[in-house]
Design an enzyme around this catalytic site. Structure first.
Site, PDB file in Angstrom:
ATOM      1  N   LYS A  64       0.845  -1.203   0.000  1.00 36.80           N
ATOM      2  CA  LYS A  64       0.000   0.000   0.000  1.00 36.80           C
ATOM      3  C   LYS A  64       0.882   1.255   0.000  1.00 36.80           C
ATOM      4  O   LYS A  64       0.604   2.227  -0.700  1.00 36.80           O
ATOM      5  CB  LYS A  64      -0.919  -0.004   1.237  1.00 36.80           C
ATOM      6  N   GLN A 108      -4.868  -1.668   9.931  1.00 34.01           N
ATOM      7  CA  GLN A 108      -4.659  -2.961   9.279  1.00 34.01           C
ATOM      8  C   GLN A 108      -5.160  -4.097  10.176  1.00 34.01           C
ATOM      9  O   GLN A 108      -4.772  -4.195  11.337  1.00 34.01           O
ATOM     10  CB  GLN A 108      -3.161  -3.136   8.958  1.00 34.01           C
ATOM     11  N   ASP A 131     -11.058   2.304   4.190  1.00 34.86           N
ATOM     12  CA  ASP A 131     -11.323   0.876   3.992  1.00 34.86           C
ATOM     13  C   ASP A 131     -12.815   0.582   3.827  1.00 34.86           C
ATOM     14  O   ASP A 131     -13.197  -0.530   3.470  1.00 34.86           O
ATOM     15  CB  ASP A 131     -10.812   0.084   5.219  1.00 34.86           C
TER      16      ASP A 131
END
Ligand code: NAP
Length: 297
Positions: A64, A108, A131
């Site tokens: 990412k 995460q 997200d």
């Protein structure tokens, strides 16, 4: 505009499966994002929080970071130790919520067991939830409203759209019912008028259902669970799985044998994975736009 392909669907005779090349499509999307970002006066800012040293998470966040910086984003990686408590994390999220240079953030997953992912994700401002895991963003998805969509399901839909795969009236079988992949992709397929069957670990006869599918989405986390005899001739197969086998990553679908019967299939790696990262960057830009709009109200 992205190029699109005409896929011969449905297939009634044996022919080579179209490889749904998520890697190439993701590159195209990132190139377009880079151009868009160049034309902006401010860089979109993406922050990623990791807790602990889970090797897979380190690898994903590394990807990412590389993609974000490559597309001209301001990228911040906040690394916390495994034993970090909730208060410390919540206060970091609060800081990032207020940081004007940060437009999107993600925590995460998975988090260490002592931390509640619900509590942590709920603390992210809805407009910074790159997200798309915040309950309000998921509610908007469920209601069919404009939403920041979870990156992996959004990436899958983009692949299907790019390759002109018809969805209306098709039977889609989703294997896996996680909040981040299985449930959201089922709703997105439903919104495109597919008839959706959701399967999980308690499904009585998985193969009987997958054999009826025009489209299979496998999001399980079990290497090569979906075999050739579970797939109808001409079905489109989307493999979300990322399973470690030695030093390789393999999917939930036995790719080599399933591609003999599928009309189209995503490879692992090079299918859904790169699209997830591209969609995360796209979401960050969307977050930035939403925040701009809100600030002018
Ligand atoms: P998850 O939260 O562990 O969910 C797995 C789902 O699979 C559960 O709903 C489970 O059912 C179901 N399942 C387990 N065994 C099954 C079986 N034998 N038959 C049918 N269903 C079964 O996983 P996830 O987070 O959705 O991730 C799934 C996979 O996708 C993993 O390999 C993950 O690494 C990968 N992934 C890839 C990306 C990407 O960008 N490519 C992104 C996210 C995830 P129950 O609900 O009954 O337990």
């Amino acid at each position: 505009m992205q190029k699109s392909y005409i896929l011969p669907f449905p297939i009634t005779y044996a022919m080579a499966a179209t490889i749904l090349d998520g890697k190439a499509l993701a590159r195209e999307i990132r190139d377009n994002l880079r151009k868009q970002v160049k034309s902006l006066t401010e860089k979109p800012g993406l922050a990623v929080i990791t807790v602990g040293n889970d090797p897979a998470s380190q690898l994903y966040v590394g990807g990412k970071e590389k993609a974000g910086i490559g597309a001209g984003y301001h990228f911040v990686w906040k690394k916390y130790k495994e034993d970090t408590d909730e208060i410390t994390l919540l206060s970091e999220i609060d800081k990032l919520n207020q940081d004007k240079k940060i437009h999107g953030m993600i925590v995460q997953l998975p988090l260490p067991k002592h931390l509640s992912p619900f509590l942590i994700i709920d603390a992210i401002r809805q407009e910074k939830d790159a997200d798309g895991f915040h309950p309000l963003n998921l509610a908007n998805l469920f209601l069919g409203r404009d939403a920041i969509l979870p990156a992996t399901p959004k990436g899958i839909m983009r692949i299907l759209e790019h390759y002109n795969i018809p969805l209306a009236g098709k039977h889609a079988v989703v294997i896996g019912r996680s909040n981040i992949v299985g449930k959201p992709i089922a709703f997105l397929l439903l919104q495109k008028d597919a008839t959706v069957t959701m399967c999980h670990s308690m499904t009585a006869d998985l193969a009987a259902l997958t054999r009826q599918a025009d489209i299979i989405v496998a999001a399980v986390g079990k290497a090569w669970l979906v075999k050739k005899d579970m797939v109808k001739q001409g079905a489109v197969v989307i493999d979300v799985g990322m399973n470690k086998k030695g030093d390789k990553i393999i999917g939930d679908v036995a790719y080599d044998e399933v591609k003999e019967v599928a009309s189209a299939i995503t490879p692992v790696p090079g299918g859904v994975g790169p699209m997830t990262i591209a969609m995360l960057l796209e979401n960050t830009l969307k977050c930035m736009e939403v925040q701009k709009k809100l600030s002018t109200r």
